[in-house]
Design a protein around this motif. Sequence first.
Motif, PDB file in Angstrom:
ATOM      1  N   MET A  96       0.790  -1.208  -0.359  1.00 52.08           N
ATOM      2  CA  MET A  96      -0.179   0.143  -0.059  1.00 52.08           C
ATOM      3  C   MET A  96       0.999   1.481  -0.101  1.00 52.08           C
ATOM      4  N   ALA A  97       1.507   1.149   0.890  1.00 46.94           N
ATOM      5  CA  ALA A  97       2.660   2.473   0.918  1.00 46.94           C
ATOM      6  C   ALA A  97       3.582   2.656  -0.202  1.00 46.94           C
ATOM      7  N   ARG A  98       4.008   1.582  -0.557  1.00 48.79           N
ATOM      8  CA  ARG A  98       4.677   1.839  -2.043  1.00 48.79           C
ATOM      9  C   ARG A  98       4.050   2.527  -3.103  1.00 48.79           C
ATOM     10  N   HIS A  99       2.783   2.503  -3.041  1.00 47.88           N
ATOM     11  CA  HIS A  99       1.976   2.235  -4.370  1.00 47.88           C
ATOM     12  C   HIS A  99       1.329   3.798  -3.962  1.00 47.88           C
ATOM     13  N   ASP A 100       1.347   4.621  -2.585  1.00 49.50           N
ATOM     14  CA  ASP A 100       0.461   5.228  -2.326  1.00 49.50           C
ATOM     15  C   ASP A 100      -1.219   5.209  -2.037  1.00 49.50           C
ATOM     16  N   LEU A 101      -1.691   4.323  -1.598  1.00 47.29           N
ATOM     17  CA  LEU A 101      -2.601   3.340  -1.076  1.00 47.29           C
ATOM     18  C   LEU A 101      -2.995   3.983  -0.006  1.00 47.29           C
ATOM     19  N   SER A 102      -4.712   4.761   0.139  1.00 43.39           N
ATOM     20  CA  SER A 102      -4.956   4.165   1.021  1.00 43.39           C
ATOM     21  C   SER A 102      -5.638   3.251   1.942  1.00 43.39           C
ATOM     22  N   LEU A 103      -6.947   2.823   2.882  1.00 43.45           N
ATOM     23  CA  LEU A 103      -7.898   1.787   2.862  1.00 43.45           C
ATOM     24  C   LEU A 103      -8.788   2.120   1.799  1.00 43.45           C
ATOM     25  N   ASN A 104      -9.058   2.972   1.536  1.00 44.51           N
ATOM     26  CA  ASN A 104      -9.778   3.546   0.506  1.00 44.51           C
ATOM     27  C   ASN A 104      -9.712   2.779  -0.845  1.00 44.51           C
ATOM     28  N   THR A 105      -8.411   3.395  -1.821  1.00 46.83           N
ATOM     29  CA  THR A 105      -7.481   3.476  -3.236  1.00 46.83           C
ATOM     30  C   THR A 105      -7.579   2.148  -2.615  1.00 46.83           C
ATOM     31  N   ALA A 106      -7.058   1.375  -1.846  1.00 46.34           N
ATOM     32  CA  ALA A 106      -6.256  -0.145  -1.968  1.00 46.34           C
ATOM     33  C   ALA A 106      -8.059  -0.581  -2.420  1.00 46.34           C
ATOM     34  N   ALA A 107      -8.920  -0.550  -1.752  1.00 47.00           N
ATOM     35  CA  ALA A 107     -10.124  -1.528  -1.547  1.00 47.00           C
ATOM     36  C   ALA A 107     -10.557  -1.288  -3.366  1.00 47.00           C
ATOM     37  N   GLU A 108     -10.541   0.126  -3.248  1.00 50.87           N
ATOM     38  CA  GLU A 108     -11.108   0.216  -4.862  1.00 50.87           C
ATOM     39  C   GLU A 108     -10.636  -0.958  -5.517  1.00 50.87           C
ATOM     40  N   ALA A 132      -3.111 -11.431  -2.890  1.00 48.02           N
ATOM     41  CA  ALA A 132      -1.987 -11.595  -2.888  1.00 48.02           C
ATOM     42  C   ALA A 132      -1.597 -11.534  -4.181  1.00 48.02           C
ATOM     43  N   LEU A 133      -1.399 -13.233  -5.166  1.00 52.70           N
ATOM     44  CA  LEU A 133      -1.677 -12.481  -6.308  1.00 52.70           C
ATOM     45  C   LEU A 133      -2.173 -10.870  -6.974  1.00 52.70           C
ATOM     46  N   ALA A 134      -3.426 -10.496  -6.504  1.00 57.22           N
ATOM     47  CA  ALA A 134      -3.986  -9.546  -7.072  1.00 57.22           C
ATOM     48  C   ALA A 134      -3.055  -8.209  -6.715  1.00 57.22           C
ATOM     49  N   CYS A 135      -2.669  -8.256  -5.934  1.00 57.66           N
ATOM     50  CA  CYS A 135      -1.825  -7.773  -5.553  1.00 57.66           C
ATOM     51  C   CYS A 135      -0.008  -7.049  -6.567  1.00 57.66           C
ATOM     52  N   GLU A 136       0.290  -8.320  -7.045  1.00 61.51           N
ATOM     53  CA  GLU A 136       1.728  -8.254  -7.790  1.00 61.51           C
ATOM     54  C   GLU A 136       1.000  -7.769  -8.629  1.00 61.51           C
ATOM     55  N   ALA A 137      -0.299  -8.045  -9.758  1.00 58.20           N
ATOM     56  CA  ALA A 137      -0.662  -8.051 -10.466  1.00 58.20           C
ATOM     57  C   ALA A 137      -0.901  -6.395 -11.392  1.00 58.20           C
ATOM     58  N   LEU A 138      -1.342  -5.649  -9.588  1.00 58.52           N
ATOM     59  CA  LEU A 138      -1.277  -4.413  -9.950  1.00 58.52           C
ATOM     60  C   LEU A 138      -0.341  -4.224 -10.105  1.00 58.52           C
ATOM     61  N   SER A 139       0.632  -4.109  -9.286  1.00 63.34           N
ATOM     62  CA  SER A 139       1.729  -3.801  -9.157  1.00 63.34           C
ATOM     63  C   SER A 139       3.115  -4.154 -10.463  1.00 63.34           C
ATOM     64  N   ALA A 140       2.416  -4.840 -10.814  1.00 65.32           N
ATOM     65  CA  ALA A 140       3.635  -4.961 -12.749  1.00 65.32           C
ATOM     66  C   ALA A 140       2.299  -3.923 -13.386  1.00 65.32           C
ATOM     67  N   ARG A 141       1.449  -4.373 -13.406  1.00 66.37           N
ATOM     68  CA  ARG A 141       0.156  -4.104 -14.047  1.00 66.37           C
ATOM     69  C   ARG A 141       0.755  -1.675 -14.432  1.00 66.37           C
ATOM     70  N   TRP A 142       0.949  -1.359 -13.140  1.00 66.82           N
ATOM     71  CA  TRP A 142       1.423  -0.006 -12.941  1.00 66.82           C
ATOM     72  C   TRP A 142       2.043   0.397 -12.991  1.00 66.82           C
ATOM     73  N   ALA A 143       3.646  -0.952 -12.558  1.00 71.00           N
ATOM     74  CA  ALA A 143       4.947  -0.212 -13.367  1.00 71.00           C
ATOM     75  C   ALA A 143       4.865  -0.463 -14.791  1.00 71.00           C
ATOM     76  N   ALA A 144       4.102  -1.157 -15.697  1.00 71.07           N
ATOM     77  CA  ALA A 144       4.592  -1.177 -17.423  1.00 71.07           C
ATOM     78  C   ALA A 144       3.427  -0.145 -17.555  1.00 71.07           C
ATOM     79  N   LYS A 145       2.817   0.442 -17.030  1.00 70.97           N
ATOM     80  CA  LYS A 145       2.491   2.102 -17.346  1.00 70.97           C
ATOM     81  C   LYS A 145       3.190   3.253 -16.997  1.00 70.97           C
TER      82      LYS A 145
END
Length: 147
Positions: A96-108, A132-145
């Motif tokens: 969450m911290a690495r992607h600057d996510l709040s509880l609300n934005t992580a939930a979304e 956990a897999l979804a978190c890793e996939a989102l990290s990869a997607r956000w890094a690619a963008k």
Amino acid sequence: MNKPPLIRAVKAQPPLTLVITWSTGETLPVDVSRLVRRYKLYGPLRDPAHFRKAKADAWGHAVQWPGDVDMGADPLYEMAREQAGEWGPERFAAWMARHDLSLNTAAEALGLSRRTMAHYRTGSRPIPHVVALACEALSARWAAKAA
């Protein structure tokens, strides 16, 4: 976790690792050096001879040493799972911290409730493998963008 795992057996290995057999059938090593360094209560465990005297308590709820020193089963299990590469509260909070996510934005982002995010971040509920897999996939997607 609905029914916390119990400690069935424990073996101390130098320098500060416990190999614990759990009621789940798993046998997992857990490095407790961070706890021993951080908390004065665990100072006696810095002595290798004392550390080797680790044993499971009669109910499986803790690892104990002479001198009324013990470590609870729940945090040990969580640490062991995290050290085995699974997601726990520290890793989730770091994500969450690495992607600057709040509880609300992580939930979304994950399509889950804010309350569930709070449970995952505090460790009051285990993080399912699929999350956990979804978190890793989102990290990869956000890094690619970002690239």
